[in-house]
Design a protein around this motif. Structure first.
Motif, PDB file in Angstrom:
ATOM      1  N   LYS A 119       0.840  -1.194   0.000  1.00  0.00           N
ATOM      2  CA  LYS A 119       0.000   0.000   0.000  1.00  0.00           C
ATOM      3  C   LYS A 119       0.879   1.249   0.000  1.00  0.00           C
ATOM      4  CE  LYS A 119      -1.853  -0.697   4.349  1.00  0.00           C
ATOM      5  NZ  LYS A 119      -2.731  -0.309   5.414  1.00  0.00           N
TER       6      LYS A 119
ATOM      7  N   GLU B 214      -9.642  -7.242   6.888  1.00  0.00           N
ATOM      8  CA  GLU B 214     -10.409  -7.164   5.646  1.00  0.00           C
ATOM      9  C   GLU B 214     -11.843  -6.774   5.951  1.00  0.00           C
ATOM     10  OE1 GLU B 214      -9.263  -7.345   2.646  1.00  0.00           O
ATOM     11  OE2 GLU B 214      -7.226  -7.866   3.257  1.00  0.00           O
ATOM     12  N   ASN B 216     -11.351  -3.602   5.231  1.00  0.00           N
ATOM     13  CA  ASN B 216     -10.665  -2.327   5.409  1.00  0.00           C
ATOM     14  C   ASN B 216      -9.813  -2.331   6.668  1.00  0.00           C
ATOM     15  OD1 ASN B 216     -13.575  -1.493   4.191  1.00  0.00           O
ATOM     16  ND2 ASN B 216     -11.968  -0.179   3.420  1.00  0.00           N
ATOM     17  N   ASP B 217      -8.621  -1.786   6.567  1.00  0.00           N
ATOM     18  CA  ASP B 217      -7.834  -1.552   7.773  1.00  0.00           C
ATOM     19  C   ASP B 217      -8.580  -0.505   8.603  1.00  0.00           C
ATOM     20  OD1 ASP B 217      -6.069  -3.259   6.728  1.00  0.00           O
ATOM     21  OD2 ASP B 217      -4.483  -1.806   6.310  1.00  0.00           O
ATOM     22  N   THR B 218      -8.295  -0.511   9.889  1.00  0.00           N
ATOM     23  CA  THR B 218      -9.037   0.386  10.772  1.00  0.00           C
ATOM     24  C   THR B 218      -8.089   1.065  11.750  1.00  0.00           C
ATOM     25  OG1 THR B 218     -10.925  -1.100  10.622  1.00  0.00           O
ATOM     26  CG2 THR B 218     -10.952   0.444  12.440  1.00  0.00           C
ATOM     27  N   LYS B 235     -12.729   3.485   9.841  1.00  0.00           N
ATOM     28  CA  LYS B 235     -12.427   2.643   8.684  1.00  0.00           C
ATOM     29  C   LYS B 235     -11.467   3.407   7.747  1.00  0.00           C
ATOM     30  CE  LYS B 235     -16.138   0.495   6.830  1.00  0.00           C
ATOM     31  NZ  LYS B 235     -17.264   0.464   5.863  1.00  0.00           N
ATOM     32  N   GLU B 237      -9.618   3.676   3.957  1.00  0.00           N
ATOM     33  CA  GLU B 237      -9.628   3.226   2.575  1.00  0.00           C
ATOM     34  C   GLU B 237      -8.776   4.199   1.778  1.00  0.00           C
ATOM     35  OE1 GLU B 237     -13.980   5.088   1.668  1.00  0.00           O
ATOM     36  OE2 GLU B 237     -13.882   2.946   2.068  1.00  0.00           O
ATOM     37  N   GLU B 238      -8.767   4.024   0.461  1.00  0.00           N
ATOM     38  CA  GLU B 238      -7.819   4.800  -0.330  1.00  0.00           C
ATOM     39  C   GLU B 238      -7.987   6.313  -0.149  1.00  0.00           C
ATOM     40  OE1 GLU B 238      -6.089   4.320  -4.777  1.00  0.00           O
ATOM     41  OE2 GLU B 238      -7.174   2.715  -3.820  1.00  0.00           O
ATOM     42  N   THR B 241      -7.663   8.300   4.814  1.00  0.00           N
ATOM     43  CA  THR B 241      -6.395   7.762   5.311  1.00  0.00           C
ATOM     44  C   THR B 241      -6.301   7.824   6.830  1.00  0.00           C
ATOM     45  OG1 THR B 241      -5.383   9.912   5.176  1.00  0.00           O
ATOM     46  CG2 THR B 241      -5.254   8.547   3.203  1.00  0.00           C
TER      47      THR B 241
END
Lengths: 175, 262
Positions: A119, B214, B216-218, B235, B237-238, B241
């Protein structure tokens, strides 16, 4: 500031740091021609934003920060196609490894391929800390993070990189 | 394939990646393009400078007119600044949760993800061997990217949720989609999270952990204010951040700091 003095400063910075900036962008983007263009854009942006340079960070790290922002902006614009290609790709893609890196050797190529699968934040911190060999403080300045975040992200990023290398079937004795 | 021998070989491989050459001719070519662009932008700037004065005068005049109109219609005649309306919902939710938890509760307010649901959870007590709702023990606020009525749970589904989770929806509605951020609010002992580190945000000690999972990283944060714990699960996501998550917590702490000063 006088325009000529600004121009002179940009010339000076180009002589001193253009190799570093080019290589940094090349690591981020993986495309030689695009790295050249983005190096150009970095210096142009530095010229136009010169008034904002307060000398809190070193001039080189300021340029790194601009180069990173310019490159991320470029990737965002390019994202739809890139996203599609990466979504369908199961194996390391040849296109992701620039010729210049392939010329360095097999180990370097493998490492770079795996790095590109991580990432964005992991890639950024590994490039700056391990490849560009910036200190934790300098890395924090370029990424505009705090030092704890740099340390934590680097730790997690390296673990993810090693895991990726195992997954890709590359032999690495330290894993 | 040649294996890496040790950690330092790994490091050396990294360093060799920084030895790619920027060809001298190409370097000169980029340099001359930069110089050309600078000259071009200088000329362009000279032309635009002339117009800038005219445009800025017109812009200031328009700003004064529109600003004056806004001030008269929205602030003076309404008697209240508009900002009050923005935080009306937050104040309402804070009042409900403070009453339920019997403490002064402050609700973090997100600029991009509105708080759409607030629930209070209750302990379970047994009466004649039948589990029933006891005292309030915690509250949770859910923040969503955006929600429409199609995702809203029906009255029956909501009742079922409340019964099953020994909770009550005290603000907004329940939705079938997962929230972008949740904030758990409770009194009592500190929460724990594996690998959490103590960080300082705006002068406040905050427990922080990055959870890889999974889909999403948190980002997990926990902080205490006036004996009330606030646990954030953000949460990632792209486009959202770790920094955004950190900013949300930072804004909340800034508000708490003003309360301390006042």
């Amino acid at each position: 500031m006088d325009e000529d003095l600004k121009k002179q400063k940009i010339q000076e910075w180009y002589q001193l740091y253009s190799d570093d900036i080019y290589r940094f962008v090349l690591m981020m983007i993986g495309d030689h021609d695009q790295a050249k263009d983005l190096t150009h854009d970095t210096y142009l942006k530095a010229y136009n934003s010169f008034e904002y340079f307060q000398g809190v960070t070193s001039d080189k790290n300021w340029l790194y920060r601009i180069a990173r922002n310019v490159t991320i902006d470029y990737m965002r614009k390019k994202k739809p196609i890139r996203f599609m290609i990466e979504s369908f790709s199961t194996f390391p893609s040849e296109e992701n490894c620039p010729e210049k890196i392939m010329e360095l050797g097999e180990n370097e190529e493998q490492l770079y391929r795996c790095l590109k699968k991580l990432k964005r934040s992991y890639q950024d911190v590994i490039i700056l800390r391990k490849i560009k060999e910036l200190s934790i403080q300098e890395t924090a300045e370029v990424l505009e993070w705090n030092e704890t975040k740099v340390k934590n992200t680097l730790f997690r990023g390296l673990a993810a990189l090693k895991q990726q290398m195992v997954k890709e079937g590359y032999n690495h004795e330290t894993i | 394939m040649k294996p890496y021998n040790d950690q330092s070989e790994f490091d050396r491989t990294f360093q060799r990646l920084d030895t790619t050459k920027f060809n001298e001719n190409e370097k000169k070519e980029v340099f001359s393009t930069i110089m050309h662009s600078l000259d071009h932008s200088k000329r362009k700037r000279r032309h635009t400078n002339i117009f800038n004065h005219v445009f800025s005068t017109v812009f200031v005049a328009l700003f004064v007119l529109i600003g004056g109109y806004f001030l008269v219609t929205e602030v003076i005649f309404d008697g209240q600044p508009n900002q009050g309306a923005v935080y009306e919902e937050r104040d309402e939710l804070e009042q409900i949760l403070s009453q339920e938890l019997n403490s002064n509760v402050y609700v973090p307010w997100h600029e991009d993800f509105p708080a759409k649901t607030g629930i209070v959870k209750y302990s379970t007590v047994f009466q004649d061997n039948t589990p029933t709702k006891g005292e309030p023990i915690s509250a949770t606020v859910y923040y969503f990217v955006e929600q429409n009525d199609d995702n809203q749970l029906t009255k029956e589904e909501t009742l079922h949720f409340e019964e099953r989770n020994r909770s009550e929806v005290v603000f907004g509605s329940l939705y079938s989609e997962s929230a972008m951020v949740t904030v758990d609010i409770f009194t009592g002992s500190a929460p724990s999270m594996e690998d959490a580190v103590e960080i300082n945000i705006e002068g406040k000690e905050v427990l922080y952990s990055y959870i890889e999972r999974e889909p999403n990283d948190t980002a997990w944060f926990a902080l205490e204010f006036n004996d009330v714990w606030y646990v954030f699960l953000h949460k990632l996501e792209e486009v959202t951040t770790e920094d955004d998550a950190m900013n949300f917590v930072e804004n909340f702490i800034q508000r708490l700091n003003t309360l301390v000063i006042n």
